[in-house]
Design a protein around this motif. Sequence first.
Motif, PDB file in Angstrom:
ATOM      1  N   GLU A 327       0.827  -1.199   0.000  1.00 27.34           N
ATOM      2  CA  GLU A 327       0.000   0.000   0.000  1.00 27.34           C
ATOM      3  C   GLU A 327       0.868   1.258   0.000  1.00 27.34           C
ATOM      4  O   GLU A 327       0.583   2.231  -0.704  1.00 27.34           O
ATOM      5  CB  GLU A 327      -0.925  -0.018   1.233  1.00 27.34           C
ATOM      6  CG  GLU A 327      -1.992  -1.100   1.210  1.00 27.34           C
ATOM      7  CD  GLU A 327      -3.099  -0.819   0.217  1.00 27.34           C
ATOM      8  OE1 GLU A 327      -3.161   0.301  -0.326  1.00 27.34           O
ATOM      9  OE2 GLU A 327      -3.898  -1.738  -0.050  1.00 27.34           O
ATOM     10  N   VAL A 330       2.354   1.671  -3.473  1.00 27.98           N
ATOM     11  CA  VAL A 330       1.349   2.178  -4.414  1.00 27.98           C
ATOM     12  C   VAL A 330       1.062   3.647  -4.131  1.00 27.98           C
ATOM     13  O   VAL A 330       0.845   4.460  -5.050  1.00 27.98           O
ATOM     14  CB  VAL A 330       0.075   1.322  -4.315  1.00 27.98           C
ATOM     15  CG1 VAL A 330      -1.062   1.950  -5.124  1.00 27.98           C
ATOM     16  CG2 VAL A 330       0.346  -0.080  -4.834  1.00 27.98           C
ATOM     17  N   ASN A 334       1.325   6.695  -6.729  1.00 27.94           N
ATOM     18  CA  ASN A 334       0.198   7.618  -6.960  1.00 27.94           C
ATOM     19  C   ASN A 334       0.626   9.056  -6.721  1.00 27.94           C
ATOM     20  O   ASN A 334       0.204   9.976  -7.446  1.00 27.94           O
ATOM     21  CB  ASN A 334      -0.964   7.258  -6.039  1.00 27.94           C
ATOM     22  CG  ASN A 334      -1.605   5.936  -6.440  1.00 27.94           C
ATOM     23  OD1 ASN A 334      -1.577   5.562  -7.610  1.00 27.94           O
ATOM     24  ND2 ASN A 334      -2.185   5.220  -5.477  1.00 27.94           N
ATOM     25  N   ARG A 357       3.800   1.122 -11.367  1.00 30.74           N
ATOM     26  CA  ARG A 357       2.582   1.342 -10.581  1.00 30.74           C
ATOM     27  C   ARG A 357       1.526   0.272 -10.868  1.00 30.74           C
ATOM     28  O   ARG A 357       0.899  -0.280  -9.951  1.00 30.74           O
ATOM     29  CB  ARG A 357       2.027   2.741 -10.908  1.00 30.74           C
ATOM     30  CG  ARG A 357       0.751   3.096 -10.125  1.00 30.74           C
ATOM     31  CD  ARG A 357       0.267   4.478 -10.523  1.00 30.74           C
ATOM     32  NE  ARG A 357      -0.034   4.549 -11.946  1.00 30.74           N
ATOM     33  CZ  ARG A 357      -1.173   4.116 -12.506  1.00 30.74           C
ATOM     34  NH1 ARG A 357      -2.109   3.541 -11.756  1.00 30.74           N
ATOM     35  NH2 ARG A 357      -1.378   4.232 -13.804  1.00 30.74           N
ATOM     36  N   LYS A 358       1.329  -0.062 -12.160  1.00 29.35           N
ATOM     37  CA  LYS A 358       0.337  -1.099 -12.511  1.00 29.35           C
ATOM     38  C   LYS A 358       0.736  -2.463 -11.936  1.00 29.35           C
ATOM     39  O   LYS A 358      -0.113  -3.195 -11.397  1.00 29.35           O
ATOM     40  CB  LYS A 358       0.210  -1.193 -14.031  1.00 29.35           C
ATOM     41  CG  LYS A 358      -0.457   0.019 -14.658  1.00 29.35           C
ATOM     42  CD  LYS A 358      -0.554  -0.143 -16.163  1.00 29.35           C
ATOM     43  CE  LYS A 358      -1.216   1.069 -16.803  1.00 29.35           C
ATOM     44  NZ  LYS A 358      -1.291   0.951 -18.287  1.00 29.35           N
ATOM     45  N   HIS A 359       2.036  -2.775 -12.028  1.00 24.35           N
ATOM     46  CA  HIS A 359       2.496  -4.065 -11.497  1.00 24.35           C
ATOM     47  C   HIS A 359       2.299  -4.146  -9.978  1.00 24.35           C
ATOM     48  O   HIS A 359       1.852  -5.163  -9.442  1.00 24.35           O
ATOM     49  CB  HIS A 359       3.971  -4.250 -11.859  1.00 24.35           C
ATOM     50  CG  HIS A 359       4.529  -5.582 -11.453  1.00 24.35           C
ATOM     51  ND1 HIS A 359       4.034  -6.773 -11.910  1.00 24.35           N
ATOM     52  CD2 HIS A 359       5.557  -5.903 -10.601  1.00 24.35           C
ATOM     53  CE1 HIS A 359       4.704  -7.786 -11.385  1.00 24.35           C
ATOM     54  NE2 HIS A 359       5.643  -7.272 -10.573  1.00 24.35           N
ATOM     55  N   SER A 360       2.605  -3.036  -9.273  1.00 20.79           N
ATOM     56  CA  SER A 360       2.435  -3.017  -7.819  1.00 20.79           C
ATOM     57  C   SER A 360       0.963  -3.118  -7.433  1.00 20.79           C
ATOM     58  O   SER A 360       0.599  -3.795  -6.454  1.00 20.79           O
ATOM     59  CB  SER A 360       3.042  -1.738  -7.244  1.00 20.79           C
ATOM     60  OG  SER A 360       4.423  -1.671  -7.530  1.00 20.79           O
ATOM     61  N   GLU A 361       0.102  -2.467  -8.176  1.00 22.91           N
ATOM     62  CA  GLU A 361      -1.330  -2.545  -7.875  1.00 22.91           C
ATOM     63  C   GLU A 361      -1.853  -3.969  -8.073  1.00 22.91           C
ATOM     64  O   GLU A 361      -2.666  -4.468  -7.285  1.00 22.91           O
ATOM     65  CB  GLU A 361      -2.093  -1.563  -8.765  1.00 22.91           C
ATOM     66  CG  GLU A 361      -1.916  -0.109  -8.359  1.00 22.91           C
ATOM     67  CD  GLU A 361      -2.679   0.821  -9.269  1.00 22.91           C
ATOM     68  OE1 GLU A 361      -3.214   0.315 -10.306  1.00 22.91           O
ATOM     69  OE2 GLU A 361      -2.748   2.024  -8.980  1.00 22.91           O
ATOM     70  N   GLU A 362      -1.382  -4.680  -9.127  1.00 24.80           N
ATOM     71  CA  GLU A 362      -1.812  -6.067  -9.348  1.00 24.80           C
ATOM     72  C   GLU A 362      -1.364  -6.969  -8.198  1.00 24.80           C
ATOM     73  O   GLU A 362      -2.139  -7.790  -7.679  1.00 24.80           O
ATOM     74  CB  GLU A 362      -1.243  -6.578 -10.676  1.00 24.80           C
ATOM     75  CG  GLU A 362      -1.880  -5.940 -11.898  1.00 24.80           C
ATOM     76  CD  GLU A 362      -1.226  -6.412 -13.180  1.00 24.80           C
ATOM     77  OE1 GLU A 362      -0.260  -7.212 -13.086  1.00 24.80           O
ATOM     78  OE2 GLU A 362      -1.669  -5.989 -14.277  1.00 24.80           O
ATOM     79  N   ARG A 364      -0.638  -5.995  -5.132  1.00 24.92           N
ATOM     80  CA  ARG A 364      -1.377  -5.626  -3.927  1.00 24.92           C
ATOM     81  C   ARG A 364      -2.776  -6.209  -3.926  1.00 24.92           C
ATOM     82  O   ARG A 364      -3.253  -6.736  -2.906  1.00 24.92           O
ATOM     83  CB  ARG A 364      -1.450  -4.095  -3.832  1.00 24.92           C
ATOM     84  CG  ARG A 364      -2.159  -3.619  -2.562  1.00 24.92           C
ATOM     85  CD  ARG A 364      -2.690  -2.228  -2.698  1.00 24.92           C
ATOM     86  NE  ARG A 364      -3.590  -2.103  -3.841  1.00 24.92           N
ATOM     87  CZ  ARG A 364      -4.084  -0.943  -4.263  1.00 24.92           C
ATOM     88  NH1 ARG A 364      -3.767   0.186  -3.665  1.00 24.92           N
ATOM     89  NH2 ARG A 364      -4.890  -0.898  -5.314  1.00 24.92           N
ATOM     90  N   ASN A 365      -3.457  -6.181  -5.070  1.00 20.81           N
ATOM     91  CA  ASN A 365      -4.812  -6.743  -5.145  1.00 20.81           C
ATOM     92  C   ASN A 365      -4.795  -8.257  -4.916  1.00 20.81           C
ATOM     93  O   ASN A 365      -5.665  -8.806  -4.241  1.00 20.81           O
ATOM     94  CB  ASN A 365      -5.430  -6.427  -6.502  1.00 20.81           C
ATOM     95  CG  ASN A 365      -5.648  -4.938  -6.692  1.00 20.81           C
ATOM     96  OD1 ASN A 365      -5.828  -4.206  -5.704  1.00 20.81           O
ATOM     97  ND2 ASN A 365      -5.640  -4.475  -7.935  1.00 20.81           N
ATOM     98  N   SER A 368      -4.219  -8.883  -1.242  1.00 19.02           N
ATOM     99  CA  SER A 368      -5.419  -8.489  -0.497  1.00 19.02           C
ATOM    100  C   SER A 368      -6.503  -9.565  -0.603  1.00 19.02           C
ATOM    101  O   SER A 368      -7.158  -9.917   0.385  1.00 19.02           O
ATOM    102  CB  SER A 368      -5.936  -7.146  -1.025  1.00 19.02           C
ATOM    103  OG  SER A 368      -7.118  -6.777  -0.347  1.00 19.02           O
TER     104      SER A 368
END
Length: 623
Positions: A327, A330, A334, A357-362, A364-365, A368
């Motif tokens: 988090e 990300v 952001n 950023r896209k790789h980190s968000e994937e 993280r999701n 989660s």
Amino acid sequence: FLAAADGLGSIAIDTTQLNMSVTDPTAWATAMNNLGMVPVGLAGQQLVTDSICVPGFDPSLSMMTGITPINPMIPGMGLVPPPPPTDVPVVKEIIHCKSCTLFPPNPNLPPPSTRERPPGCKTVFVGGLPENATEEIIQEVFEQCGDITAIRKSKKNFCHIRFAEEFMVDKAIYLSGYRMRLGSSTDKKDSGRLHVDFAQARDDFYEWECKQRMLAREERHRRKMEEDRLRPPSPPAIMHYSEHEAALLAEKLKDDSKFSEAITVLLTWIERGEVNRRSANQFYSMVQSANSHVRRLMNEKAAHEQEMEQAKESFKNALTGILTQFEQIVAVFNASTRQKAWDHFSKAQRKNIDIWRKHSEELRNAHSEQLMGIRREEEMEMSDDDSGDNPSKKLRVDDSALAAQAYALKEENDSLRWQLDAYRNEVELLKQEKGQLFRTEESLTKDQQLQFLQQTMQGMQQQLLSIQEELNNKKSELEQAKEEQTHTQAMLKVLQEQLKSAKELAEINGHDESQANEINVLTVALVNQDREKNSEKRSPGLKSEKEALLIGIISTFLHVHPFGANIEYLWSYMQQLDSRISASEIEMLLMRLPRMFKQEFTGVGATLEKRWKFCAFEGIKTI
């Protein structure tokens, strides 16, 4: 002469170099040594090298046969030139021997043809020999190819030569096409063109088969050794039951480290049938010892479950920390994409930041979702614990001290009760053994008398049953006879009245006596017909075609069983034809026809058995 086939490319001798004086021994020795030949009376290399042998020949194979191969090139092994290239043709040279001279064939001619090489070939065919050639001359020429074991010369111009090893045959084939001249004579009988070819001999084939069988045996032995090495070890043998071994096994069952081995032995003994009245108490105590490990196993299970819960909790905490860091990463990306900082990055930097950023968000999701799945599973387990009545979960050890003490007291109470039962069984067994030892002869005679009385009682019961059945049959026959008598009396009265009325009518009408006699005959026939009809009505008739078919099958079955068959045997046979038929239906059908089937009793007491027999032919004889 064969060294030219081995290293022609490195030697590179021209044919013009052979125009030298034969009287110069030094030049002649040098030329022969360069060609790999042994001139007469000169020392040097052997005539033939090993490079002409069969490619891939393994000399160790001859060691297994007990024959040591003779390598002619051993004295000068370091001087053997490398093999010639395949694209360079082999040039053959003149060969001088003590008694003859061999002239090479024309190099422009095609190589001499040979037959297919037989397996294990050690024999060659040599044709085109001079008529005056002797075995000594032939041996002088071909012994330089290897050790000769036999020469079979024919009266004509050919012979067979058998060598000691297979590779020597290839060296002899090299001489095919040479022209042989004895001495310096020009007579036709002293010259001839040699033709050397493979020959098929039974001895060669037999030795080759022996060698193949030996190799096959060695291969089988090697495979067997490999299989034995890879085979899993056999389980340990289970010792036979004895009181001493049982006492040792009981001690092992109490030891936690030896429990697995001991429980296997106990299971094997029970499956073998070692449990009897004498050893039942000992086996019971061993089973009780095995049961005492249940509490230990449950405690171990609870400890492992607690460890698993702790591992789950630590994994969940670690996953939560990783998710928190994702988090934060990300959030950094952001913040970097906002207008205040985004304008200061170059185009390539913006592209990389966007990809990161896209790789980190994937990631993280994904983490989660994994954490949420773990929490959902925990919630479902808690709901199952609250609402479910699973007995396996009720067996978990309570963490409170009171529950643990209550459970321990209960187990102790159970063990004491089991020990008390074991002591009672031992006391009963001792009493029984004591009673058997002090049993007197009077008790034995009483038992015999009681058994004899029981047998007599069973025999009398059987006789009483048979008498009762005969009485019932007689009663039924008597009732039938009474019914027949009353019926016949009534018919006679009716016929008498009819006869009187008929006579009166005849007298009135004026008929003659012949007509009266015909009326009497008709009345008698009517009476007989009525009797037959009445007898048919009184007899239990067949209700359907199925019953007639059953009677026919049963009659045939009982006819081939002259000593009769019980109702269960007959029913099992009839059930193969009709699965819906019952034993009671068959028995009722047999009882309705006493003139065709009769029932007999055989055996005494417990062996008493009812059998049905076919007796229709006896009834026909009595009629």
